[in-house]
Write an enzyme that holds these catalytic residues in place. Sequence first.
Site, PDB file in Angstrom:
ATOM      1  N   ARG A  60       7.542  64.797  37.678  1.00  0.00           N
ATOM      2  CA  ARG A  60       7.372  66.270  37.401  1.00  0.00           C
ATOM      3  C   ARG A  60       8.104  67.036  38.301  1.00  0.00           C
ATOM      4  O   ARG A  60       8.972  67.978  38.164  1.00  0.00           O
ATOM      5  CB  ARG A  60       6.018  66.587  37.415  1.00  0.00           C
ATOM      6  N   HIS A  64      11.003  69.683  37.990  1.00  0.00           N
ATOM      7  CA  HIS A  64      10.906  71.302  38.415  1.00  0.00           C
ATOM      8  C   HIS A  64      12.070  71.558  39.463  1.00  0.00           C
ATOM      9  O   HIS A  64      12.549  72.579  39.306  1.00  0.00           O
ATOM     10  CB  HIS A  64       9.670  71.570  39.342  1.00  0.00           C
ATOM     11  N   ASN A  91       4.947  76.581  39.952  1.00  0.00           N
ATOM     12  CA  ASN A  91       4.843  75.045  40.183  1.00  0.00           C
ATOM     13  C   ASN A  91       3.877  74.224  39.438  1.00  0.00           C
ATOM     14  O   ASN A  91       3.938  73.276  39.713  1.00  0.00           O
ATOM     15  CB  ASN A  91       4.535  74.982  41.788  1.00  0.00           C
ATOM     16  N   HIS A 191       6.028  61.003  28.629  1.00  0.00           N
ATOM     17  CA  HIS A 191       4.578  61.106  28.916  1.00  0.00           C
ATOM     18  C   HIS A 191       3.729  60.500  28.123  1.00  0.00           C
ATOM     19  O   HIS A 191       2.902  59.808  28.459  1.00  0.00           O
ATOM     20  CB  HIS A 191       4.236  62.725  28.811  1.00  0.00           C
TER      21      HIS A 191
HETATM   22  C1  LIG Z   1       1.397  75.701  43.692  1.00  0.00           C
HETATM   23  O1  LIG Z   1       1.036  76.889  43.224  1.00  0.00           O
HETATM   24  C2  LIG Z   1      -0.531  77.163  43.513  1.00  0.00           C
HETATM   25  C3  LIG Z   1      -0.671  78.596  43.025  1.00  0.00           C
HETATM   26  O2  LIG Z   1       0.567  79.615  43.364  1.00  0.00           O
HETATM   27  C4  LIG Z   1      -0.724  77.178  45.028  1.00  0.00           C
HETATM   28  O3  LIG Z   1      -1.967  77.447  45.346  1.00  0.00           O
HETATM   29  C5  LIG Z   1      -0.193  75.684  45.375  1.00  0.00           C
HETATM   30  O4  LIG Z   1      -0.556  75.307  46.639  1.00  0.00           O
HETATM   31  C6  LIG Z   1       1.025  75.288  45.111  1.00  0.00           C
HETATM   32  N1  LIG Z   1       1.151  73.807  45.042  1.00  0.00           N
HETATM   33  C7  LIG Z   1       2.136  73.264  45.896  1.00  0.00           C
HETATM   34  C8  LIG Z   1       2.170  71.669  45.964  1.00  0.00           C
HETATM   35  O5  LIG Z   1       2.707  73.874  46.542  1.00  0.00           O
END
Ligand SMILES: *[C@@H]1O[C@H](CO)[C@@H](O)[C@H](O)[C@H]1NC(C)=O
Length: 313
Positions: A60, A64, A91, A191
């Site tokens: 994944r 991305h 994300n 998947h």
């Molecule tokens: C992904 O986004 C969420 C919400 O914006 C955030 O809380 C989280 O830490 C992020 N995940 C990563 C792995 O950066």
Amino acid sequence: MEARRGLFLLMIFMMIKGKGEAQLMEIFYSSSSPGVEAIVKQAVSAKFSQKFTTIPATLRLFFHDCFVMGCDASIMVSSPNGDAEKDAPDNLSLAGDGFDTIVKAKEAVEAQCPNAVSCADIMAIVSRDVAVLAGGPSFSVELGRRDGLISQSSLVAGNLPEPHLTLAQLDTIFAKNNLSQIDTIALSGAHTVGFSHCNRFANRLYSFSPSSPVDPSLDPNYAKQLMNACPQNVDPSIALNMDPTTPQIFDNGMFTSDEVLCNDPASKPTVTDFANSPGDFNAAFITTMRKLGRAGVKTGNQGGIRIDCTNLD
Ligand SMILES: *[C@@H]1O[C@H](CO)[C@@H](O)[C@H](O)[C@H]1NC(C)=O
Ligand SMILES: *[C@@H]1O[C@H](CO)[C@@H](O)[C@H](O)[C@H]1NC(C)=O
């Protein structure tokens, strides 16, 4: 005569290719760091033996990364201000195990071939390796990517497929990355229909060790889900949804709504074909992964090589 003709064609080819535009190639590190793929494979196996989620999390992450500003490892970058690519709402809860796998593989590579191999290439190699661990087909990875110098959450919006897109909207997002509808289905199929067959890890659920039949490194809830999906002594070819956070749901993460792909008359025949023919699916998956790995790549003197994949400086 043949040789001269070959030489002539080669010269034409080089003139067309010319202009200093470097290409990805499988042998990119064969003289600078010939052991790189073996080192990465070892690191991936070590990580996988600790966490099953290594597989979906890493695939994944690669997907991305490639869809936002190209396969340049910009998704790996941490930002003290929380405004890097990985901080974008889109994300879609990228699992920490994906990040950790890339970091560990890169550290192992740096220890033996310092400052030579890009994080972007490590991500591509790791993605192939986890697909193989999941029961998918192996393939040669094209190399020579350079790491991006920018990572911004504001650049993410609109570039990743979201749940509830129509087939046409999905096609548009994938087409921006030179991927066809068949590629979309192949990535989605990884998947569910593609791989991750129960017999690959049944021993971790039922016969890990005499004192602990269930592998203690598996989260107990997750182990329970896996046992439900893979009952003991049942058809070993049952495919399993690889995403432990959203069992039975195809979207949310690397893949978007499978309902669209399964139900739309335009995509349904391919879904059915992949589900019924592992050979067709595997061939398509290899083609798609190689195409995905070319999306927006930086080569030659573009970008740079990060020592610490999470740090732009
Ligand atoms: C992904 O986004 C969420 C919400 O914006 C955030 O809380 C989280 O830490 C992020 N995940 C990563 C792995 O950066
Ligand atoms: C798609 O392919 C074209 C033609 O080869 C190329 O110029 C373009 O950069 C590619 N797009 C991506 C996102 O890789």
